[in-house]
Motif scaffolding. Structure first.
Motif, short mmCIF file in Angstrom:
data_model
loop_
_atom_site.label_atom_id
_atom_site.label_comp_id
_atom_site.label_asym_id
_atom_site.label_seq_id
_atom_site.Cartn_x
_atom_site.Cartn_y
_atom_site.Cartn_z
N ARG A 204 -11.01 7.38 -1.33
CA ARG A 204 -9.64 6.87 -1.39
C ARG A 204 -9.64 5.37 -1.62
N ASN A 205 -10.53 4.65 -0.94
CA ASN A 205 -10.60 3.20 -1.10
C ASN A 205 -11.12 2.80 -2.48
N VAL A 206 -12.08 3.57 -2.99
CA VAL A 206 -12.59 3.29 -4.33
C VAL A 206 -11.48 3.47 -5.36
N PHE A 207 -10.72 4.56 -5.20
CA PHE A 207 -9.64 4.78 -6.17
C PHE A 207 -8.54 3.74 -6.02
N ASP A 216 -2.43 1.79 -15.33
CA ASP A 216 -2.02 2.91 -16.18
C ASP A 216 -3.08 4.02 -16.22
N GLN A 217 -4.34 3.62 -16.35
CA GLN A 217 -5.41 4.62 -16.38
C GLN A 217 -5.48 5.36 -15.05
N ALA A 218 -5.32 4.64 -13.96
CA ALA A 218 -5.37 5.27 -12.65
C ALA A 218 -4.17 6.18 -12.44
N MET A 219 -3.00 5.75 -12.91
CA MET A 219 -1.81 6.59 -12.78
C MET A 219 -1.99 7.90 -13.52
N VAL A 262 -1.47 16.04 -0.32
CA VAL A 262 -0.91 15.33 -1.46
C VAL A 262 -0.02 14.15 -1.05
N LEU A 263 0.99 14.42 -0.22
CA LEU A 263 1.95 13.36 0.09
C LEU A 263 1.33 12.18 0.84
N PRO A 264 0.44 12.41 1.82
CA PRO A 264 -0.19 11.24 2.46
C PRO A 264 -1.00 10.39 1.48
N THR A 265 -1.64 11.06 0.51
CA THR A 265 -2.42 10.33 -0.48
C THR A 265 -1.50 9.54 -1.42
N VAL A 266 -0.42 10.18 -1.84
CA VAL A 266 0.57 9.51 -2.68
C VAL A 266 1.12 8.27 -1.97
N LYS A 267 1.39 8.42 -0.68
CA LYS A 267 1.92 7.29 0.10
C LYS A 267 0.88 6.19 0.24
N LYS A 268 -0.36 6.56 0.51
CA LYS A 268 -1.41 5.56 0.71
C LYS A 268 -1.63 4.74 -0.55
N TRP A 269 -1.58 5.40 -1.70
CA TRP A 269 -1.79 4.70 -2.96
C TRP A 269 -0.51 4.06 -3.51
#
Length: 321
Positions: A204-207, A216-219, A262-269
């Motif tokens: 998660r931190n790497v991403f 844009d690439q990450a999105m 999904v949602l916790p990851t979306v929030k974290k990023w």
């Protein structure tokens, strides 16, 4: 207009982040040993050594627990395929290689402890388990041709996938332990789940750093992974049947996937708060928003169907009794 970075450029730019993450992981991860979680005094020889071969009545696990344990174990078993994919899309050089090798060693430990527990306690048929392992590993694991046609996997996409997959596996292990009705099995799988959480934090931190590097690439990468996410065990024997059973009994279902992964990851990023994407990234983000809205509706439909199914089964059991 953001410049499209090559995989090599991304790997080079993220190298310091990987090194920091590796050092942090080594500092906080606690050493543990599979043999400490296996009740060896419950073991005995099988027929080849003068004992007794497995019979269904020897297992103290429920059918749901058996399905979940085998599914989780076979997922861990396919580690050579995962290592190959990580080595191919990350690197075996410098900090990247040190992480890939450490991660592989720690994941291998999960398969060791779960298999030893199941064989020693005679929780499942060891012959059927070994045959399933052989079939699953011979099939290997790799993105399907369709996925490769649409999205060529790269380091950002693999990091995004690994984040969600490690988190999903943590949920599955943790909930499997709860249905085993054995404090030792629950403790063992909680230990495994803790490892998976540490792995998730690394990816998660790497991403996150990749998002800052090339928004844009990450999105594009994270939207593609969320919308097409599938667990790596989907190629194993009886995958569809077993995943349905696990979802039906709350080990890993759509609501858990949405709300705990999904949602916790979306929030974290901060996917919906970022202001560094171009029109291209914004368009992709809007597509993801529509996908998540539809996924929420799928959750409700699934739960309605599951409730009706469980009610029918309860009524049937009551009539038989």
């Amino acid at each position: 207009m953001q410049r499209h970075l090559t995989d090599t450029e991304i790997l080079d730019e993220l190298e310091p982040v990987v090194e920091d993450g590796l050092n942090h992981h080594v500092a906080v991860a606690k050493e543990w040993h599979p043999h400490d979680y296996v009740p060896w005094d419950r073991g005995r020889n099988f027929a080849a050594l003068g004992g007794q071969d497995w019979e269904p009545e020897q297992s103290q696990l429920s059918e749901v627990a058996k399905v979940a344990m085998v599914t989780n174990l076979l997922t861990e078993d396919n580690l050579p395929s995962y290592h190959r994919g990580a080595a191919e899309h990350f690197s075996l050089d410098r900090a990247w290689g040190q992480w890939v090798n450490l991660w592989t060693a720690e994941e291998n430990r999960h398969g060791i402890v779960i298999r030893d527990y199941l064989v020693v306690t005679r929780g499942v048929d060891p012959v059927a388990l070994e045959r399933a392992r052989m079939e699953h590993m011979r099939n290997g694991y790799d993105p399907s041709e369709e996925e490769r046609r649409i999205h060529e996997p790269g380091p950002l996409m693999i990091a995004a996938y690994a984040t969600l997959q490690e988190l999903a596996t943590r949920v599955s292990h943790r909930n499997t332990g709860k249905v085993c009705d054995d404090p030792l099995a629950e403790s063992m799988l909680q230990r495994v789940a803790t490892d998976e959480n540490l792995h998730m934090v690394f990816y998660r931190n790497v991403f996150s750093a990749g998002f800052d590097l090339s928004p844009d690439q990450a999105m594009e990468a994270v939207c593609a992974i969320i919308e097409g996410f599938q667990m790596p065990g989907r190629g194993m024997p009886n995958w569809r049947r077993n995943s349905v059973i696990m979802a039906k009994h709350g080990i890993y279902d759509l609501r858990q996937h949405l709300e705990e992964v999904v949602l916790p990851t979306v929030k974290k990023w901060r996917i919906f708060e970022r202001d560094d994407v171009t029109a291209r990234g914004e368009q992709r983000r809007e597509q993801l928003a529509r996908y998540l809205e539809d996924l929420g509706k799928q959750v409700l439909r699934f739960e309605e169907q599951r409730d009706r199914m469980l009610a029918r089964e309860a009524a049937k059991a009551e009539r038989i009794a």
